[in-house]
Design a protein around this motif. Structure first.
Motif, short mmCIF file in Angstrom:
data_model
loop_
_atom_site.label_atom_id
_atom_site.label_comp_id
_atom_site.label_asym_id
_atom_site.label_seq_id
_atom_site.Cartn_x
_atom_site.Cartn_y
_atom_site.Cartn_z
N ALA A 167 0.59 -5.30 -12.33
CA ALA A 167 0.97 -3.80 -12.53
C ALA A 167 -0.16 -2.83 -11.88
CB ALA A 167 0.75 -3.52 -14.00
N LEU A 168 -1.34 -2.93 -12.01
CA LEU A 168 -2.25 -2.27 -11.44
C LEU A 168 -2.23 -2.14 -9.88
CD1 LEU A 168 -4.86 -0.32 -11.76
CD2 LEU A 168 -6.39 -2.33 -11.54
N GLY A 169 -1.98 -3.41 -9.50
CA GLY A 169 -1.97 -3.48 -7.93
C GLY A 169 -0.69 -2.68 -7.32
N VAL A 204 -0.28 0.77 -5.07
CA VAL A 204 0.37 0.71 -3.90
C VAL A 204 1.45 2.02 -4.09
CG1 VAL A 204 1.94 -0.45 -2.20
CG2 VAL A 204 0.15 -1.64 -3.41
N LEU A 205 1.92 2.12 -5.14
CA LEU A 205 2.98 3.30 -5.47
C LEU A 205 2.21 4.67 -5.04
CD1 LEU A 205 5.42 4.45 -6.60
CD2 LEU A 205 4.93 4.05 -8.94
N ALA A 224 11.04 -6.80 -6.62
CA ALA A 224 10.56 -7.25 -5.36
C ALA A 224 11.37 -7.15 -4.46
CB ALA A 224 9.97 -8.60 -5.64
N ALA A 225 12.53 -7.44 -4.78
CA ALA A 225 13.67 -7.77 -3.83
C ALA A 225 14.08 -6.11 -3.11
CB ALA A 225 14.94 -7.88 -4.50
N LEU A 254 9.91 -0.03 -10.56
CA LEU A 254 10.43 -0.97 -11.70
C LEU A 254 9.21 -2.06 -11.61
CD1 LEU A 254 12.54 -2.32 -12.95
CD2 LEU A 254 13.47 -2.94 -10.93
N PHE A 255 8.91 -2.37 -10.60
CA PHE A 255 7.74 -3.69 -10.34
C PHE A 255 6.59 -3.35 -11.45
CE2 PHE A 255 4.33 -6.51 -9.04
CZ PHE A 255 5.09 -7.54 -8.78
N THR A 256 6.08 -2.26 -11.39
CA THR A 256 4.89 -1.86 -12.27
C THR A 256 5.43 -1.95 -13.66
OG1 THR A 256 4.18 -0.22 -10.43
CG2 THR A 256 3.22 -0.06 -12.76
N GLY A 257 6.50 -1.08 -13.82
CA GLY A 257 6.88 -1.31 -15.51
C GLY A 257 7.11 -2.64 -16.14
#
Length: 488
Positions: A189-191, A195-196, A129-130, A101-104
């Motif tokens: 998004a890249l970071g 991590v994903l 993030a939550a 979700l964070f990446t999108g």
């Protein structure tokens, strides 16, 4: 240590079967710490670039603050729910979902051409993030058992958490000046995507002990989430609307009502969102109270310091970002030293000294003026603050999770992140209002820069006082918590 494959027992409980690959603790820690870093980076990375973001999507001056607040509101309000879901659904699964979700959302923010899309994307980042923060911390606690090894691990956790704020200002300044504001979000998004991929490759799916019979507390979650949302909403409006405005008082009253109702709701729940046993384990209460006070000055520091450097000292985004390097370096050193200091001097003495050092740095920073230079007024305080902040954070995180049952690890991680985030929201709103009031009340013969500086000084002075209060509370809370455990 070997990973465990989960199997479902006929009774419905979760058991474990050994699987072939071994857990690589170093790689696991690197990935999980990177997840925490991405979350904290996104808190401060937009601060330096707000003028460019405002012009890029056509935000008003008051609307610009929502680029910061939308993320913080969703993050702070949903952390407890994220921690509980990670305990119930599996920490790795929730972490992967949060990272996705964070990446999108980060990609959407970088591509935004309107203010509505950008603010919605920032809120979605906060939701992701939550889920990430409590799940990552719970996985760390599951992979690294209690003992000296965990202390070193929490030292690494302190490095990435404390450095995330400073690195956000640095990276935001570099990207804003070199590549444009949209690349701030593309970098996030890249970071998160990296991590994903790392999580999928090396992080084990640890079993969830004791969760088979638990159910998600929908009513308690709704009450605390809506209550915290109303609280953060009111506090973020207070600076622009004033504390007596209906736009602030109505959500504050709603927050008080919902958070007050949360207590009786939890007492009636068979499986409450925040079990009372959580506050009887170790020094969870002490750790969270003090973390809220630390958070109240932490987030405000990375808000006011770049403003002073840009508006008063006249430095550009890139130079402002580079100026955070000494603070980040001091934070790394303090986090590495924290476990050893605690073993040698004891956690209470170490925490007390760390808070005093940070308070001294804030007091030193409150001496800024329009004639100051970075070298004379910012460099020294930044190093002192970085050292004190990092050592205090490591100690408080340890206090807030040590002695917690494995089944509650995600919730404990969510709780300590919630207290830091909500403490930060309260502190930032209060200190921003104070600074704006002092600036507005400055004598007529003061220039605009002198009035601004007076406001920043007042924020740093009150921050130092808050840290001194926290210092005085350390032995009191630690002694009371120890007495309560002996009575039980």
């Amino acid at each position: 240590m070997q990973t465990q494959a989960r199997a479902t027992h006929p009774s419905g409980s979760i058991t474990q079967q050994p699987s072939a690959p071994s857990v690589r603790p170093g790689a696991v820690l690197a990935v999980l710490a990177s997840a925490q870093f991405v979350v904290l980076l996104s808190t401060s990375i937009v601060n330096v670039a707000l003028p460019q973001i405002r012009d890029g999507v056509g935000l008003s001056d008051s609307g610009t603050t929502w680029v910061v607040n939308a993320y913080g509101l969703a993050f702070g309000a949903l952390l407890l729910a994220g921690g509980s879901l990670s305990d119930l659904l599996g920490r790795r699964r929730v972490l992967l979902g949060g990272l996705g979700l964070f990446t999108g959302a980060s990609v959407a923010a970088g591509l935004a051409t309107t203010s509505e899309v950008l603010i919605a994307a920032r809120a979605a980042q906060g939701v992701g993030a939550a889920a990430i923060a409590p799940a990552a911390l719970a996985l760390v606690l599951g992979v690294f058992p209690s003992g000296p090894g965990r202390g070193r691990v929490l030292g690494v956790w302190g490095i990435v958490t404390g450095a995330g704020g400073a690195a956000g200002v640095l990276l935001g300044g570099v990207l804003a000046e070199v590549a444009g504001w949209s690349w701030i979000f593309h970098a996030c998004a890249l970071g998160a995507a990296l991590v994903l991929a790392g999580t999928a490759a090396v992080v084990p799916a640890l079993r969830r002990p004791g969760t088979a019979a638990r159910r998600f507390d929908h009513l308690g979650t709704a009450a605390v989430t809506l209550g915290l949302t109303a609280l953060v909403w009111a506090l973020t409006l207070a600076r622009d609307e004033g504390w007596s405005s209906p736009q602030v008082l109505v959500p504050l009253a709603l927050a008080a009502l919902l958070l007050a109702a949360f207590v009786p709701i939890e007492r009636r729940q068979k499986h409450p969102l925040v079990p009372p046993r959580l506050f009887t384990a170790g020094q969870v209460t002490t750790g969270n109270i003090l973390m809220a006070l630390l958070g109240s000055v932490w987030i405000a520091l990375f808000f006011f310091l770049p403003l002073y450097q840009q508006h008063v000292l006249g430095t550009g985004p890139l130079a402002t970002g580079l100026a955070q390097l000494p603070l980040a370096a001091a934070n790394m050193v303090g986090s590495l030293l924290a476990p050893g200091l605690a073993r040698r001097f004891g956690p209470v003495r170490t925490l007390t000294a760390a808070l005093l050092v940070e308070a001294g740095g804030m007091g030193w920073l409150s001496r800024i003026s329009t004639d100051s230079s970075y070298e004379s007024a910012v460099l020294g305080p930044s190093i002192a603050i970085g050292l004190g902040l990092s050592v205090a954070f490591v100690q408080l995180t340890s206090l807030a999770v040590t002695g917690v049952r494995p089944v509650d690890a995600g919730l404990a991680g969510g709780l300590v992140n919630t207290t830091r985030q909500i403490g930060g929201a309260v502190g930032l709103a209060a200190l921003s209002t104070l600074a704006a009031s002092v600036t507005a009340a400055s004598p007529g013969h003061h220039t605009h820069l002198q009035a601004l500086t007076a406001g920043y000084r007042s924020a740093f002075e009150v921050s130092a006082l808050i840290l001194l209060v926290a210092t005085a509370l350390v032995p009191v809370l630690a002694r009371r918590s120890g007495t309560s455990r002996r009575r039980r």
